[in-house]
Design a protein around this motif. Sequence first.
Motif, PDB file in Angstrom:
ATOM      1  N   ILE A  53      -7.101  -1.328  -4.346  1.00 50.46           N
ATOM      2  CA  ILE A  53      -7.074  -0.055  -5.092  1.00 50.46           C
ATOM      3  C   ILE A  53      -7.598   1.078  -4.208  1.00 50.46           C
ATOM      4  N   GLN A  54      -8.679   0.818  -3.457  1.00 45.21           N
ATOM      5  CA  GLN A  54      -9.248   1.856  -2.603  1.00 45.21           C
ATOM      6  C   GLN A  54      -8.326   2.185  -1.433  1.00 45.21           C
ATOM      7  N   GLU A  55      -7.741   1.164  -0.803  1.00 44.81           N
ATOM      8  CA  GLU A  55      -6.821   1.405   0.314  1.00 44.81           C
ATOM      9  C   GLU A  55      -5.586   2.174  -0.161  1.00 44.81           C
ATOM     10  N   SER A  77      -3.546   6.780  -8.478  1.00 42.30           N
ATOM     11  CA  SER A  77      -4.470   5.670  -8.276  1.00 42.30           C
ATOM     12  C   SER A  77      -4.184   4.552  -9.264  1.00 42.30           C
ATOM     13  N   LEU A  78      -4.532   3.341  -8.869  1.00 44.56           N
ATOM     14  CA  LEU A  78      -4.429   2.171  -9.742  1.00 44.56           C
ATOM     15  C   LEU A  78      -5.729   1.898 -10.482  1.00 44.56           C
ATOM     16  N   ILE A 104       0.822  -1.207   0.000  1.00 44.51           N
ATOM     17  CA  ILE A 104       0.000   0.000   0.000  1.00 44.51           C
ATOM     18  C   ILE A 104       0.858   1.260   0.000  1.00 44.51           C
ATOM     19  N   LEU A 105       2.058   1.177   0.580  1.00 45.81           N
ATOM     20  CA  LEU A 105       2.929   2.344   0.682  1.00 45.81           C
ATOM     21  C   LEU A 105       3.651   2.672  -0.618  1.00 45.81           C
ATOM     22  N   PHE A 144      -4.148  -9.595  -6.938  1.00 42.00           N
ATOM     23  CA  PHE A 144      -4.405  -8.865  -5.697  1.00 42.00           C
ATOM     24  C   PHE A 144      -4.289  -7.353  -5.896  1.00 42.00           C
ATOM     25  N   ILE A 145      -3.255  -6.909  -6.608  1.00 38.79           N
ATOM     26  CA  ILE A 145      -3.034  -5.475  -6.819  1.00 38.79           C
ATOM     27  C   ILE A 145      -4.181  -4.849  -7.609  1.00 38.79           C
TER      28      ILE A 145
END
Length: 386
Positions: A50-52, A372-373, A23-24, A43-44
Amino acid sequence: MRQSAADCNTPFLPQEIMRNILILLPVKSLIRFQFVCKHWKNFIKTQSFIQEHLDHSSNENPLLLLQWDDRCDPLNLHMLNYEMQHFEVQPPSLMDSLLLAKIVGCSHGLLCVRDENAVFLSFFLWNPATRVVRMVPRPIYKGFGHIVFDIFGFGFSPIVNDGKIVISHELEFDSVFNRIEVYSLSTGSWKELEIEFQDFPGVDFHGSSPVTANGTMFWSVDRVIECGDEEEIDVVEIVILSFDIAMDVFTLLTLPAGLDFGARGCLTLYKNQLAIFSHTVIGNYESSVIDLWVMEEGVGASLERWSWSKKHSISTDYYICPRGIWLDEIISYYPYEAYVLYLLNINTNESENFDTRRCGYSLSVTFNYAESLLPVGNLHIEDPEF
């Protein structure tokens, strides 16, 4: 060293720690890490990750997106980071041929770009962090006659995990009537929205780029109140038109009762809540008073769900026009030197200014932005266990 799929099933770190580390990371690194193994790739791309990641990016690396008017550059985008470093954003090659482009919405790291020079209405969805761009199919209506495209907007709702573009057509034949179309990222298609315009008497479905908060778009629009007497002039008031992205529903909101809209005013966001500036000019443009009103959810004395409260009132000994809020700074400019950008701190009343002549001759739009992803399509992905 690249791990095999078997290695990914037995990680050397606890799963929660691995998740917190990912996440970092910046988007650029996460794109590369999708090639480590299939499990990481899936997972990514999950909605929860994506929201986290976006929440972390918004809090730890907030960016200010600026578009400047420039006849030689159709987009002319720049970013300002929290360390006050300024850099240019290069558009993708798919948009190199655009002669005149405007950002009509920014939400969850995605930009909606309108080609204002096209014969037919044309949009692009673009994620600058992943450098993925997609041209949106043309709207349904391609009729004849004079067509005016009024409201434009783009926003994302985490409730339904979907982003939508909203447009309003004003069709002029023997009479004038409106038509609303909505484009959904999840379906990849447009649909006409059935709306009873008699429920919005006197409302002009025309507005500039909206602000988006918590899955709702907001525009400031005019509403004509007919006096009924032919000799009297109809009254025009400003109201807020909102669109719930999840429900596809328009509603009207009134401005704060004590708001002095003055000569200038605009919608903005404050701590992810809808807010509005009241800008009053003092004397012969020697100084200004900027009031910031914020809409909060709750039941007030009038039993309404939403209520307004004045959060800040700032006096300046110079004349500037507010455009938005970024961090604790009011983004402003001096009308007669539009290339000078002011950042006015709402807590200390201190200001910084930047000479932006190298960017363009005047500021067009500003948006709060975070990397963002989020993809520009294929949004509904199941969340695997990590």
